[in-house]
Design an enzyme around this catalytic site. Structure first.
Site, PDB file in Angstrom:
ATOM      1  N   ASP A  87       0.859  -1.178   0.000  1.00  0.00           N
ATOM      2  CA  ASP A  87       0.000   0.000   0.000  1.00  0.00           C
ATOM      3  C   ASP A  87       0.895   1.227   0.000  1.00  0.00           C
ATOM      4  O   ASP A  87       1.944   1.240   0.646  1.00  0.00           O
ATOM      5  CB  ASP A  87      -0.906   0.005   1.233  1.00  0.00           C
ATOM      6  CG  ASP A  87      -1.949   1.111   1.176  1.00  0.00           C
ATOM      7  OD1 ASP A  87      -2.710   1.151   0.192  1.00  0.00           O
ATOM      8  OD2 ASP A  87      -2.005   1.918   2.111  1.00  0.00           O
ATOM      9  N   THR A  88       0.484   2.246  -0.729  1.00  0.00           N
ATOM     10  CA  THR A  88       1.233   3.498  -0.793  1.00  0.00           C
ATOM     11  C   THR A  88       0.298   4.642  -0.426  1.00  0.00           C
ATOM     12  O   THR A  88      -0.784   4.764  -0.998  1.00  0.00           O
ATOM     13  CB  THR A  88       1.800   3.730  -2.209  1.00  0.00           C
ATOM     14  OG1 THR A  88       2.590   2.596  -2.593  1.00  0.00           O
ATOM     15  CG2 THR A  88       2.655   4.986  -2.255  1.00  0.00           C
TER      16      THR A  88
END
Length: 186
Positions: A63-64
């Site tokens: 996840d970013t």
């Protein structure tokens, strides 16, 4: 090593793994992602959720998120929201927080957060309008893509460039060196 499953539909994460020569299958995770809270905790929890949502011997969740003043900026809803996010980032330093998690047979064995500092150039309204018109902001945390035209918005970074693109590869390989393909002798 078991074949890796990437629990993400992100073309950026796929491209990073392909560039390295890692054998993997794309199996996007169908999970509800958290959207508010501490950026580091959020990225880590979303990566864990993705890794656990996909069955397999070896699953990578990632996840970013983009954090500014402790707030997660998220992905723009529309052009107006993209302009708002870019204006908030203009001339300032923000954090790109990458969460990674590896699940083996349904159990998380590796989970970590990587933070990269990104400095934006001061941006005038014409530059923001130009970038929004490219459409590149769509589906991007913070409303920009550093690997594309969004590079024109950035003055510099401190940390892992690929983390900003979407996958903190250097840290992932430190934690899981077996991801690298076996090298032929000689």
């Amino acid at each position: 090593m078991s074949r890796l499953r990437l629990a993400s539909a992100s073309p950026q994460r796929r491209a990073i793994l392909e560039q390295l020569g890692v054998a993997f299958e794309v199996t996007p995770a169908n999970v509800e992602e958290l959207a508010s809270g501490d950026p580091r905790e959020l990225a880590l929890e979303n990566a864990r959720r993705k890794a656990l949502a996909v069955p397999g011997e070896l699953v990578l969740g990632a996840d970013t998120d983009v954090g500014l003043d402790g707030e997660v900026l998220g992905k723009p809803r529309d052009e107006a929201h993209a302009r708002e996010l870019l204006a908030r980032l203009a001339g300032r330093r923000h954090e790109v927080v990458g969460g990674i998690a590896i699940a083996e047979h349904g159990e998380i064995t590796v989970a970590e957060v990587v933070v990269t500092a990104v400095d934006f150039r001061p941006l005038d309204a014409a530059t923001i309008d130009w970038y929004v018109a490219t459409g590149e902001w769509e589906g991007r945390a913070g409303g920009y893509a550093i690997q594309g035209r969004g590079a024109a918005l950035v003055a510099g970074i401190e940390g892992d460039y690929l983390n900003v693109v979407g996958l903190p590869l250097a840290r992932l390989l430190d934690l899981w060196p077996a991801l690298l393909p076996v090298r032929p002798p000689g």
